[in-house]
Design an enzyme around this catalytic site. Structure first.
Site, PDB file in Angstrom:
ATOM      1  N   SER A 180       3.329  -1.840  10.466  1.00  0.00           N
ATOM      2  CA  SER A 180       4.790  -1.859  10.641  1.00  0.00           C
ATOM      3  C   SER A 180       5.413  -3.227  10.353  1.00  0.00           C
ATOM      4  O   SER A 180       6.332  -3.647  11.054  1.00  0.00           O
ATOM      5  CB  SER A 180       5.169  -1.353  12.034  1.00  0.00           C
ATOM      6  OG  SER A 180       4.749  -0.005  12.190  1.00  0.00           O
ATOM      7  N   GLU A 204      -6.832   5.127   7.533  1.00  0.00           N
ATOM      8  CA  GLU A 204      -6.685   6.541   7.152  1.00  0.00           C
ATOM      9  C   GLU A 204      -7.961   7.050   6.467  1.00  0.00           C
ATOM     10  O   GLU A 204      -8.331   8.212   6.626  1.00  0.00           O
ATOM     11  CB  GLU A 204      -5.439   6.714   6.252  1.00  0.00           C
ATOM     12  CG  GLU A 204      -4.161   6.551   7.071  1.00  0.00           C
ATOM     13  CD  GLU A 204      -2.983   5.980   6.306  1.00  0.00           C
ATOM     14  OE1 GLU A 204      -2.972   6.003   5.067  1.00  0.00           O
ATOM     15  OE2 GLU A 204      -2.044   5.491   6.978  1.00  0.00           O
ATOM     16  N   GLY A 253       2.312   2.609  10.565  1.00  0.00           N
ATOM     17  CA  GLY A 253       3.255   3.704  10.340  1.00  0.00           C
ATOM     18  C   GLY A 253       3.969   4.175  11.589  1.00  0.00           C
ATOM     19  O   GLY A 253       4.600   5.229  11.582  1.00  0.00           O
ATOM     20  N   GLU A 261      -5.550  -4.528  10.832  1.00  0.00           N
ATOM     21  CA  GLU A 261      -4.485  -3.552  11.027  1.00  0.00           C
ATOM     22  C   GLU A 261      -4.755  -2.747  12.301  1.00  0.00           C
ATOM     23  O   GLU A 261      -5.556  -1.792  12.277  1.00  0.00           O
ATOM     24  CB  GLU A 261      -4.432  -2.581   9.848  1.00  0.00           C
ATOM     25  CG  GLU A 261      -4.193  -3.236   8.512  1.00  0.00           C
ATOM     26  CD  GLU A 261      -3.624  -2.240   7.518  1.00  0.00           C
ATOM     27  OE1 GLU A 261      -2.497  -2.436   7.087  1.00  0.00           O
ATOM     28  OE2 GLU A 261      -4.310  -1.264   7.210  1.00  0.00           O
ATOM     29  N   GLY A 279       2.765  -0.871   4.336  1.00  0.00           N
ATOM     30  CA  GLY A 279       2.878   0.526   3.918  1.00  0.00           C
ATOM     31  C   GLY A 279       4.328   0.907   3.695  1.00  0.00           C
ATOM     32  O   GLY A 279       4.923   0.596   2.661  1.00  0.00           O
ATOM     33  N   GLY A 280       4.930   1.531   4.706  1.00  0.00           N
ATOM     34  CA  GLY A 280       6.278   2.105   4.568  1.00  0.00           C
ATOM     35  C   GLY A 280       7.314   1.163   3.962  1.00  0.00           C
ATOM     36  O   GLY A 280       8.077   1.559   3.068  1.00  0.00           O
ATOM     37  N   ASN A 322       0.869  -1.177   0.000  1.00  0.00           N
ATOM     38  CA  ASN A 322       0.000   0.000   0.000  1.00  0.00           C
ATOM     39  C   ASN A 322       0.905   1.227   0.000  1.00  0.00           C
ATOM     40  O   ASN A 322       1.445   1.596   1.040  1.00  0.00           O
ATOM     41  CB  ASN A 322      -0.897  -0.015   1.250  1.00  0.00           C
ATOM     42  CG  ASN A 322      -1.715   1.271   1.372  1.00  0.00           C
ATOM     43  OD1 ASN A 322      -1.842   2.027   0.416  1.00  0.00           O
ATOM     44  ND2 ASN A 322      -2.258   1.522   2.559  1.00  0.00           N
ATOM     45  N   TRP A 323       1.053   1.812  -1.174  1.00  0.00           N
ATOM     46  CA  TRP A 323       1.989   2.944  -1.293  1.00  0.00           C
ATOM     47  C   TRP A 323       1.404   4.252  -0.776  1.00  0.00           C
ATOM     48  O   TRP A 323       2.085   5.270  -0.736  1.00  0.00           O
ATOM     49  CB  TRP A 323       2.408   3.122  -2.755  1.00  0.00           C
ATOM     50  CG  TRP A 323       3.327   2.050  -3.243  1.00  0.00           C
ATOM     51  CD1 TRP A 323       3.939   1.073  -2.497  1.00  0.00           C
ATOM     52  CD2 TRP A 323       3.764   1.836  -4.595  1.00  0.00           C
ATOM     53  NE1 TRP A 323       4.718   0.273  -3.307  1.00  0.00           N
ATOM     54  CE2 TRP A 323       4.623   0.722  -4.597  1.00  0.00           C
ATOM     55  CE3 TRP A 323       3.498   2.473  -5.817  1.00  0.00           C
ATOM     56  CZ2 TRP A 323       5.226   0.235  -5.758  1.00  0.00           C
ATOM     57  CZ3 TRP A 323       4.088   1.995  -6.971  1.00  0.00           C
ATOM     58  CH2 TRP A 323       4.946   0.895  -6.939  1.00  0.00           C
ATOM     59  N   LYS A 324       0.146   4.275  -0.449  1.00  0.00           N
ATOM     60  CA  LYS A 324      -0.524   5.501   0.010  1.00  0.00           C
ATOM     61  C   LYS A 324      -0.269   6.636  -0.994  1.00  0.00           C
ATOM     62  O   LYS A 324      -0.216   6.370  -2.186  1.00  0.00           O
ATOM     63  CB  LYS A 324      -0.064   5.858   1.424  1.00  0.00           C
ATOM     64  CG  LYS A 324      -0.093   4.651   2.361  1.00  0.00           C
ATOM     65  CD  LYS A 324       0.073   5.014   3.795  1.00  0.00           C
ATOM     66  CE  LYS A 324       0.175   3.752   4.622  1.00  0.00           C
ATOM     67  NZ  LYS A 324       0.044   3.968   6.029  1.00  0.00           N
ATOM     68  N   HIS A 381      -9.482   1.458   4.762  1.00  0.00           N
ATOM     69  CA  HIS A 381      -8.199   1.652   5.462  1.00  0.00           C
ATOM     70  C   HIS A 381      -8.404   2.640   6.614  1.00  0.00           C
ATOM     71  O   HIS A 381      -9.229   3.561   6.517  1.00  0.00           O
ATOM     72  CB  HIS A 381      -7.154   2.187   4.472  1.00  0.00           C
ATOM     73  CG  HIS A 381      -5.771   2.194   5.037  1.00  0.00           C
ATOM     74  ND1 HIS A 381      -5.326   3.191   5.857  1.00  0.00           N
ATOM     75  CD2 HIS A 381      -4.753   1.300   4.939  1.00  0.00           C
ATOM     76  CE1 HIS A 381      -4.078   2.922   6.228  1.00  0.00           C
ATOM     77  NE2 HIS A 381      -3.706   1.773   5.679  1.00  0.00           N
TER      78      HIS A 381
HETATM   79  C1  PEP Z   1      -0.776   0.399   5.993  1.00  0.00           C
HETATM   80  O1  PEP Z   1      -0.749   1.493   5.506  1.00  0.00           O
HETATM   81  O2  PEP Z   1      -1.740  -0.342   5.753  1.00  0.00           O
HETATM   82  C2  PEP Z   1       0.330  -0.018   6.850  1.00  0.00           C
HETATM   83  C3  PEP Z   1       0.231  -1.160   7.464  1.00  0.00           C
HETATM   84  O3  PEP Z   1       1.397   0.836   6.948  1.00  0.00           O
HETATM   85  P1  PEP Z   1       2.819   0.526   7.647  1.00  0.00           P
HETATM   86  O4  PEP Z   1       3.297  -0.805   7.095  1.00  0.00           O
HETATM   87  O5  PEP Z   1       3.707   1.644   7.242  1.00  0.00           O
HETATM   88  O6  PEP Z   1       2.593   0.446   9.117  1.00  0.00           O
END
Ligand code: PEP
Length: 265
Positions: free
Chosen positions: A222, A106, A182, A176, A243-244, A10-12, A104
């Site tokens: 994470s 966010e 994040g 999640e 994500g990251g 998930n590149w956001k 999500h």
């Molecule tokens: C996400 O955005 O769904 C996520 C899990 O981000 P991260 O891996 O950066 O915590």
């Protein structure tokens, strides 16, 4: 019950078209000749979807590209029409999109998406035969107040209202915990497994044990190359939403490599 794990990037709001092309070229080069017992999915921003599709499906792409599926990070719950700034599911289909992330945290916390909106989006995605990656998860305050199960149950029953069993078989759930997204703080494998087992128990109540045992539940929050193996070793964890650590081809690949070593062994 063997469920094929699914690792989704998930590149956001990161990686525009040019960065998407160089990520994919580098990622495919690293995949060269290797196959993994997992589905690999990339969810770029909307504007990068055409470049992702072109790079994966263009004549220059090798066989490795076939193992990568395209996802969108969101979709409209409306049919085509006067909805400024929105993107409908038919447009996504045209760009070879197969999965769509819905709900999500966010989208819930920043854009006010409710369980009812999320439910409408899941239905709209299924009308176009897109596979939802339906996100759920509790905040730290909710966990500390002992509300984990209530929150998850409400999100699941609200988001999946009137979703038929055949559509659930095409749906992935992403658990999640919001406090782990994040932040660099990962749920322990015991915390994650407990939550996943609870989610599967609610799915069993709603759809029966046989169907619930087939539904993939990803962990997100994470996930990194160094914690993927331990998380993926848990019996109810079927891949990750990342994500990251998915923004670098090597780190995304290392998560898949480490995560599938455990799953496959
Ligand atoms: C996400 O955005 O769904 C996520 C899990 O981000 P991260 O891996 O950066 O915590």
């Amino acid at each position: 019950m063997s469920r094929k794990p699914i690792f989704a990037a998930n590149w956001k709001m990161n990686l525009g078209p040019a960065a998407t092309e160089s990520f994919v070229r580098s990622f495919l080069e690293k995949l060269q000749g290797q196959t993994y017992p997992a589905e690999i999915v990339i969810a770029p921003p909307f504007v990068s979807l055409p470049k992702l599709a072109e790079t994966l499906h263009g004549s220059a792409a090798g066989k490795e590209a076939e193992s990568v599926q395209i996802a969108a990070q969101n979709c409209s719950d409306k049919d085509p029409g006067a909805f400024t700034g929105e993107v409908n599911v038919l447009m996504l289909r045209e760009l070879y999109v197969r999965y769509v992330i819905i709900g999500h945290s966010e989208r819930r916390s920043i854009y006010g998406e409710t369980d009812a909106i999320i439910n409408a989006k899941i239905k709209k995605a299924r009308e176009a035969n897109l596979k939802p990656i339906f996100c759920i998860g509790e905040t730290l305050a909710e966990r500390e107040a002992g509300q984990l199960e209530t929150v998850l149950r409400t999100q699941i029953t609200g988001g999946l209202q009137d979703i038929a069993e055949k559509d659930m078989l095409e749906t992935v759930i992403a658990y999640e915990p919001v406090w782990a997204i994040g932040t660099g703080v990962t749920a322990t494998s015991a915390q994650a497994q407990d939550a996943h087992a609870f989610v599967r128990s609610v799915l069993t109540e709603l759809y029966g044990a046989e169907t619930a045992a087939k539904i993939r539940i990803q962990y997100g929050g994470s996930v990194k190359p160094n914690n993927a193996a331990e998380l993926m070793a848990c019996p109810d964890i079927d891949g990750a939403l990342i994500g990251g650590a998915s923004l670098e081809p090597q780190s995304f690949l290392d998560i898949i490599v480490n995560g599938t070593k455990v799953q496959g062994s």
